[in-house]
Write an enzyme that holds these catalytic residues in place. Sequence first.
Site, short mmCIF file in Angstrom:
data_model
loop_
_atom_site.label_atom_id
_atom_site.label_comp_id
_atom_site.label_asym_id
_atom_site.label_seq_id
_atom_site.Cartn_x
_atom_site.Cartn_y
_atom_site.Cartn_z
N HIS A 225 0.58 -1.58 0.32
CA HIS A 225 0.22 0.57 -0.13
C HIS A 225 0.69 0.96 -0.23
CE1 HIS A 225 -3.05 2.84 0.86
NE2 HIS A 225 -2.84 3.10 2.47
N HIS B 199 3.10 7.41 5.44
CA HIS B 199 2.57 7.76 6.19
C HIS B 199 1.59 7.12 7.21
CE1 HIS B 199 0.52 5.61 2.86
NE2 HIS B 199 -0.61 5.92 3.74
N GLU C 99 0.93 6.03 12.47
CA GLU C 99 -0.30 5.44 13.78
C GLU C 99 -0.47 3.41 13.77
OE1 GLU C 99 -5.17 5.19 12.00
OE2 GLU C 99 -3.91 6.09 10.71
N ASP C 100 0.06 2.91 12.49
CA ASP C 100 0.29 1.39 13.30
C ASP C 100 1.42 1.10 13.35
OD1 ASP C 100 -1.97 2.32 11.39
OD2 ASP C 100 -1.02 1.56 9.66
N ASP D 102 -3.66 8.14 -1.11
CA ASP D 102 -3.87 7.38 0.44
C ASP D 102 -5.22 6.59 -0.30
OD1 ASP D 102 -4.28 5.74 2.43
OD2 ASP D 102 -4.51 7.00 3.05
N ASP E 213 -21.02 13.62 -26.40
CA ASP E 213 -19.68 13.28 -26.05
C ASP E 213 -19.26 12.78 -24.88
OD1 ASP E 213 -21.02 14.90 -24.41
OD2 ASP E 213 -19.89 16.30 -23.25
#
Length: 757
Positions: free
Chosen positions: A68, A92, A96-97, A159, A280
């Site tokens: 990811h 990123h 947090e993880d 993300d 279109d």
Amino acid sequence: MNRRPIRCPEDYGIPLPDWLRCCIEHVPPGQGETCPTDTEALLAAAFDFAFQLHDGQVRASGEPYIIHPVAVADLLRDIGASASVIAAGFLHDVVEDTDVTPEQIEEHFGAEVRALVEGVTKLGGIHFTNKTEAQAENLRRMFLAMASDIRVVLVKLADRLHNMRTLGALKPEKQQRIARETREIYGPLANRLGIGRLKWELEDLAFKILEPEAYREIKQQVATKRSEREERLAVTVELLRQRLVVSGLGACEVSGRPKHLYGIWSKMQAQQKAFHEIYDVAALRILTPDLESCYRALAVVHDTFRPIPGRFKDYIGLPKPNGYQSLHTAVIGRHRPIEVQIRTAEMHQVAEYGIAAHWKYKEGGSPAALGNDAERFNWLRQLVDWQKDGGSEDSSDYLASIKEDLFDEEVFVFTPTGDVVGLRKGSTAVDFAYRIHSEVGNHCQGVRINDRLCPLPTPLQNGDFVQIITAKNAHPSLDWLNFVATPTARNRIRQWYKKSHREENILRGTEMLERELGRDGFDALLRGEAMAKVARRCNLVGTEDLLAAIGFGGVTLQQAVNRLREEIRLSSQAAAPVLSNEELARSVTAQADQASQPAPHHHVEAGSASPILGLEGLEYRLGGCCSPLPGEAIVGSVALGNHGITIHRQDCANVTQVPVERRLPVRWNPLADGGRRRYPVQLRIAVLDRVGVLKDILTRLSDSRINVSDARVRTNPGKPARIDLRVELASASQLGTTMDQIRAMADVLDIARSGIG
């Protein structure tokens, strides 16, 4: 954290993009350990750092988690983001993880990467729900983070795009929630930043989940006509290319492009047309070497094909608010309409990649560093200024402003110096004045539109030249709130009144609150913690600010009272002993028994304002079998003997048993008592059997000022509990609202009206 040397690409055991493999292979020994300055070393080190921290973690699909962040970094590189932003893409999720701290990220990669990662981490906790207050607070946090460094949202968009691509492993309800967030917030946000490539894919992926049938149908229809469409476009492209060469524009590139599926569906919905009526579905794009060639190419297009009147738009002379520039026209080619876009290669980069295409990150990402591009982010600055000024007490107003500023503006007008200002359709001179500057709006006295004096409420039209006339002693009028079209202007007007009439507003707010709550204990309530908590929930500093906001309308009286009752209820719950449902029901019934009992029969005096019309002074009572309420069709039943008249609902089952000759036509008198009278209604509620469920229901009724005169609870082990409540209501509409409120509570399984025993 101990770092080991970066390995060769094959040692990681996962597929890597070619550019990342190249970075890893070119990292010299010893590089990438602490704050690497070389671009390749920074990216290789950021990837390796993330790989070590996410080692052993897997996604919902079962694949290694590191895939990811690698995909996010790859997307950021594709849109032209800087090395620091790509590194933040790798990192990123680590704060947090994992156990890594922001300080450790700064130690290894520097303060800039740390700031980006922290900003994305803060945004990671934001989820948009249908609850207005929570959604407004989440959006405030998002835009404050963006204002400190708008590059943060680039990482968040990348993300979100990869998460949307891989939603299949999640439960359907979670897919729906994420897709709805994407359509309502992230798609428009990508559009507002001008990143067309991300916007289109985000919208199509959300469309696939939210309207799967429509998505499959349009995808199939596009595929069915593809060969025919491509053949037709190829002939048109070749013809146009030859004409451009003859005109000395051989350097122009001509190509066909497909429209994204969500765009086709949106147009079908907006225009109420079938797929075959949308012409279109595909279009031509001409990329020119310079600006002059754009207009020369337009002349060639109009000379080669017949232009469709009213379909030409010059977004080069009047760029869209997100910086998009292009010439748009529609012509008849091979007996079918074709849309043509003409722009330079640089304009094309901006259309595809937005801020990443034209914004250099040498000085960081704050709006102050934008230089000449700062006007592109005027909408963001205004949103942040609004928050800092404390002007967004009303969550619905704040959300309206977000919607206004995220979606395309529709009216373009000129300042006296020829600058273009984009405004919401229906905007007036006052909206224009506040868009220029708060002080211009606050001292606005009049307006000249196209050199003519006009009233301030005059709606502005595309191409108007607008000159605001100001005066030192001029100030906003509350009447302006009746015609301004933008929440920004509305908020600034309220802010001015809040600041200039603070004492008056506090006094007015205090009086309004005292009339609503009563004098007993009011002073203690104002000084209490519950009132202070209400102020904080309204994004205000203290009680005085709350009273002022109530006084000038920034916070509604009902909003403040409801939140105050909720705070008092929560504090009393913490202090009070927990009663079982049965104990609470006995307490409610005992209190009701102590109150005065209503007379079962009513006597109507001649000429008096009776609630029931058509009784002519006779005694009557309301049928307990159906408990009729004002607003419902009723009928009178004449009882045998000397028992007066019983009033039933016309759909009451007992009415069918009454002979027609004993039925009396009656109706409610809407002018009887102004709706102050209350009538008993019995409700039967099935709930999950837990301690406190009856208290929650009674609290909900109390907050709505509904009296409960009787409460009974019946439980059966292993089955839902049954609660019978007798409530006093003013009308059938209040009954419907009350039942809907109770039905929406988490533990309520069913609610129905029953007869009064």
